[in-house]
Design a protein around this motif. Sequence first.
Motif, PDB file in Angstrom:
ATOM      1  N   ASP A 122       0.920  -1.042  -0.167  1.00 32.63           N
ATOM      2  CA  ASP A 122      -0.010   0.026  -0.104  1.00 32.63           C
ATOM      3  C   ASP A 122       1.012   1.138  -0.069  1.00 32.63           C
ATOM      4  OD1 ASP A 122      -2.950   0.270  -0.035  1.00 32.63           O
ATOM      5  OD2 ASP A 122      -2.563  -1.246   1.666  1.00 32.63           O
ATOM      6  N   VAL A 123       0.628   2.063  -0.915  1.00 38.06           N
ATOM      7  CA  VAL A 123       1.879   3.183  -1.227  1.00 38.06           C
ATOM      8  C   VAL A 123       1.038   4.640  -1.310  1.00 38.06           C
ATOM      9  CG1 VAL A 123       3.512   3.966  -2.626  1.00 38.06           C
ATOM     10  CG2 VAL A 123       2.881   1.651  -2.635  1.00 38.06           C
ATOM     11  N   SER A 124       1.637   5.317  -0.053  1.00 36.73           N
ATOM     12  CA  SER A 124       1.016   6.734   0.022  1.00 36.73           C
ATOM     13  C   SER A 124       1.928   7.744  -0.527  1.00 36.73           C
ATOM     14  CB  SER A 124       1.070   7.011   1.632  1.00 36.73           C
ATOM     15  OG  SER A 124       2.393   7.046   2.213  1.00 36.73           O
ATOM     16  N   ASP A 125       3.026   7.378  -1.191  1.00 34.78           N
ATOM     17  CA  ASP A 125       3.935   8.320  -1.739  1.00 34.78           C
ATOM     18  C   ASP A 125       4.472   8.024  -3.171  1.00 34.78           C
ATOM     19  OD1 ASP A 125       5.861  10.244  -2.633  1.00 34.78           O
ATOM     20  OD2 ASP A 125       7.095  10.201  -0.652  1.00 34.78           O
ATOM     21  N   PRO A 126       3.861   8.561  -4.120  1.00 35.62           N
ATOM     22  CA  PRO A 126       4.096   7.880  -5.555  1.00 35.62           C
ATOM     23  C   PRO A 126       5.653   8.296  -5.912  1.00 35.62           C
ATOM     24  CG  PRO A 126       2.626   9.536  -5.625  1.00 35.62           C
ATOM     25  CD  PRO A 126       2.718   9.472  -4.316  1.00 35.62           C
ATOM     26  N   GLY A 127       6.106   9.343  -5.025  1.00 35.02           N
ATOM     27  CA  GLY A 127       7.549   9.853  -5.260  1.00 35.02           C
ATOM     28  C   GLY A 127       8.576   8.740  -5.207  1.00 35.02           C
ATOM     29  N   THR A 128       8.317   7.461  -4.435  1.00 34.02           N
ATOM     30  CA  THR A 128       9.045   6.556  -4.206  1.00 34.02           C
ATOM     31  C   THR A 128       9.062   5.588  -5.466  1.00 34.02           C
ATOM     32  OG1 THR A 128       7.104   4.953  -3.741  1.00 34.02           O
ATOM     33  CG2 THR A 128       8.332   6.321  -1.819  1.00 34.02           C
ATOM     34  N   GLY A 129       8.478   5.821  -6.565  1.00 28.62           N
ATOM     35  CA  GLY A 129       8.580   5.001  -7.658  1.00 28.62           C
ATOM     36  C   GLY A 129       7.483   3.853  -7.587  1.00 28.62           C
ATOM     37  N   LEU A 130       7.080   3.473  -6.492  1.00 27.55           N
ATOM     38  CA  LEU A 130       6.162   2.349  -6.130  1.00 27.55           C
ATOM     39  C   LEU A 130       4.938   2.591  -6.140  1.00 27.55           C
ATOM     40  CD1 LEU A 130       8.027   1.339  -2.850  1.00 27.55           C
ATOM     41  CD2 LEU A 130       8.411  -0.043  -5.087  1.00 27.55           C
ATOM     42  N   LYS A 131       4.004   1.695  -6.649  1.00 27.90           N
ATOM     43  CA  LYS A 131       2.452   1.978  -6.403  1.00 27.90           C
ATOM     44  C   LYS A 131       1.719   0.919  -5.728  1.00 27.90           C
ATOM     45  CE  LYS A 131       1.903   0.185 -11.190  1.00 27.90           C
ATOM     46  NZ  LYS A 131       2.993  -0.368 -11.283  1.00 27.90           N
ATOM     47  N   THR A 132       0.554   1.263  -5.287  1.00 28.46           N
ATOM     48  CA  THR A 132      -0.245   0.139  -4.548  1.00 28.46           C
ATOM     49  C   THR A 132      -0.650  -0.890  -5.433  1.00 28.46           C
ATOM     50  OG1 THR A 132      -1.171   2.039  -2.927  1.00 28.46           O
ATOM     51  CG2 THR A 132      -2.479   0.060  -3.430  1.00 28.46           C
ATOM     52  N   GLY A 133      -0.560  -2.109  -4.838  1.00 32.97           N
ATOM     53  CA  GLY A 133      -0.493  -3.512  -5.549  1.00 32.97           C
ATOM     54  C   GLY A 133       0.752  -3.909  -6.126  1.00 32.97           C
ATOM     55  N   ASP A 134       1.826  -3.322  -6.109  1.00 34.80           N
ATOM     56  CA  ASP A 134       3.132  -3.775  -6.530  1.00 34.80           C
ATOM     57  C   ASP A 134       3.304  -4.826  -5.216  1.00 34.80           C
ATOM     58  OD1 ASP A 134       3.910  -2.266  -8.772  1.00 34.80           O
ATOM     59  OD2 ASP A 134       5.091  -0.804  -7.471  1.00 34.80           O
ATOM     60  N   TYR A 135       4.020  -6.009  -5.845  1.00 36.50           N
ATOM     61  CA  TYR A 135       4.606  -6.859  -4.818  1.00 36.50           C
ATOM     62  C   TYR A 135       6.189  -6.859  -4.947  1.00 36.50           C
ATOM     63  CZ  TYR A 135       0.352  -9.646  -4.311  1.00 36.50           C
ATOM     64  OH  TYR A 135      -0.852 -10.228  -4.024  1.00 36.50           O
ATOM     65  N   VAL A 136       6.647  -6.798  -3.841  1.00 42.17           N
ATOM     66  CA  VAL A 136       8.187  -6.730  -3.455  1.00 42.17           C
ATOM     67  C   VAL A 136       8.469  -7.769  -2.498  1.00 42.17           C
ATOM     68  CG1 VAL A 136       8.349  -4.304  -4.299  1.00 42.17           C
ATOM     69  CG2 VAL A 136       7.793  -4.984  -1.556  1.00 42.17           C
ATOM     70  N   TYR A 137       9.855  -8.194  -2.591  1.00 43.39           N
ATOM     71  CA  TYR A 137      10.484  -9.268  -1.930  1.00 43.39           C
ATOM     72  C   TYR A 137      11.034  -8.962  -0.657  1.00 43.39           C
ATOM     73  CZ  TYR A 137      13.217 -13.401  -0.844  1.00 43.39           C
ATOM     74  OH  TYR A 137      13.910 -14.479  -0.198  1.00 43.39           O
ATOM     75  N   PHE A 138      10.417  -9.555   0.573  1.00 39.32           N
ATOM     76  CA  PHE A 138      10.991  -9.370   1.909  1.00 39.32           C
ATOM     77  C   PHE A 138      11.634 -10.693   2.413  1.00 39.32           C
ATOM     78  CE2 PHE A 138       7.335  -6.564   1.407  1.00 39.32           C
ATOM     79  CZ  PHE A 138       7.428  -5.470   2.086  1.00 39.32           C
ATOM     80  N   ALA A 139      12.472 -10.514   3.356  1.00 36.77           N
ATOM     81  CA  ALA A 139      13.082 -11.419   3.945  1.00 36.77           C
ATOM     82  C   ALA A 139      13.798 -10.830   5.314  1.00 36.77           C
ATOM     83  CB  ALA A 139      14.432 -12.064   3.190  1.00 36.77           C
ATOM     84  N   HIS A 140      12.826 -11.013   6.171  1.00 31.72           N
ATOM     85  CA  HIS A 140      13.144 -10.433   7.852  1.00 31.72           C
ATOM     86  C   HIS A 140      12.421 -10.853   8.715  1.00 31.72           C
ATOM     87  CE1 HIS A 140       9.785  -7.275   7.843  1.00 31.72           C
ATOM     88  NE2 HIS A 140       9.533  -7.915   6.691  1.00 31.72           N
TER      89      HIS A 140
END
Lengths: 193, 254
Positions: A122-140
């Motif tokens: 869920d993205v609140s700042d489009p300046g990040t280059g990301l958009k809501t609905g993107d899937y990204v990889y986590f490992a933590h």
Amino acid sequence: MKLAIVDIGCGNIGAISIAFERLGLDPIVSSDAATIQSADRVILPGVGAAGHAMEQIRWRGLFFVLRGLKQPVLGICLGMQLMFEASEEAGVHCLGIIPGRVTKLEPAPGRPVPHMGWSRLDVSDPGTGLKTGDYVYFAHSYACTDGPHSVATAVHGRAIPAAVRKDNFVGAQFHPERSGDAGARFLKAFLDP
Amino acid sequence: MPARRIIPCLDVRDGRVVKGIRFRDHRDVGDIVEHAERYAAEGADELVFYDITASAEGRSLDPSWVRRIARVIDIPFAVAGGIRSRDDAARCLDAGADKVSINSPALERPALISTLARDFGSQCVVLGIDSLRREGDYVVKQYTGDVATTRDAGRGTLDWVREATERGAGEIVLNCIAEDGVRTGYDIAHTKAVIAATTVPVIASGGAGAPDHFRDAFEAGASGALAATVFHDRLIGIQDLKEYLGACGMEVRR
């Protein structure tokens, strides 16, 4: 553009260097204060334990150097967690750049820990280059507390800041170097805001 | 839980991708970088590369092919094969791998799991287990890269899963040996038993032959499903598989 990757002797420097090489840059991996201070962009990487990473930062004399940087700085995974005030992991004090703490993720049935894999943002700042609905990889296994500096969140039991921004400091809990197109967009937005 | 992961597994020998049936009779199926690129482009969520002979031959895998892969793909990948020390793991991670998967060396020296988890973090440490159903129980097999060297590890699978989780393994790849390469479906009871014994993600492996096999593994609680034959032989397309799983109501990355 001069891009410095801070060498704190741990982790995923290989994968991160290669991701920037794919974007046409020639990153310098260094723990030298002057080299880091004179770079146009600084990357603080890190995988592993917060305690060990903070020891390395202090031992290399980088605690105040990193806090004082004025150019855009990107912390990735543990590198982002180090920007917060403190980590529950071994009760360690971190760089204190971004308000908030780092706490352990608790496993539950159907919700294993580490949080490992591709989660939806869920993205609140489009300046990040990301958009809501993107899937990204986590490992933590540890995550920062959600707060006003979160610009993208994912959910794993609780809301997890996936990306944060405060002044010139940006953090990614996910691995942009391993997050396909979305990750590449995020890195490009960091390089050319 | 994140999106369910589809994980093609590439068995590597001498820098080439190979595939065997029940761990035997390996045949060459192509160049490692070409395979890595193809799977990343088709929507694989992660890749695993096993140097299948490294452990049996008493050597670690060759970081040069790790770097070749890291250069071309932008999805996570794990590497496995004869990683028996902190330095072996560091070489793989420095070359650009996201995780190291250990199997026989962890059985020889369980403290290796603790060392790697301490120095690189649990999220980097995958434990591979080759497990066989035997008389109502599950037992661990060792040195499975070559049929001549395969033997009992002298451990029950569930006890080993608990110990490894305690020591800091961040993920378990459960390979149910009897089913490997025969495409009759994952061993679901076996997979469920392992999921119940740990709090870390479990990847089902061994036996995938049809889209509903993947659905079954995910319904059982697997975080990911690993397969080789069906992808190498193009019996199942990854996009088609994800569409099918999405239609079954499962969260997949598309």
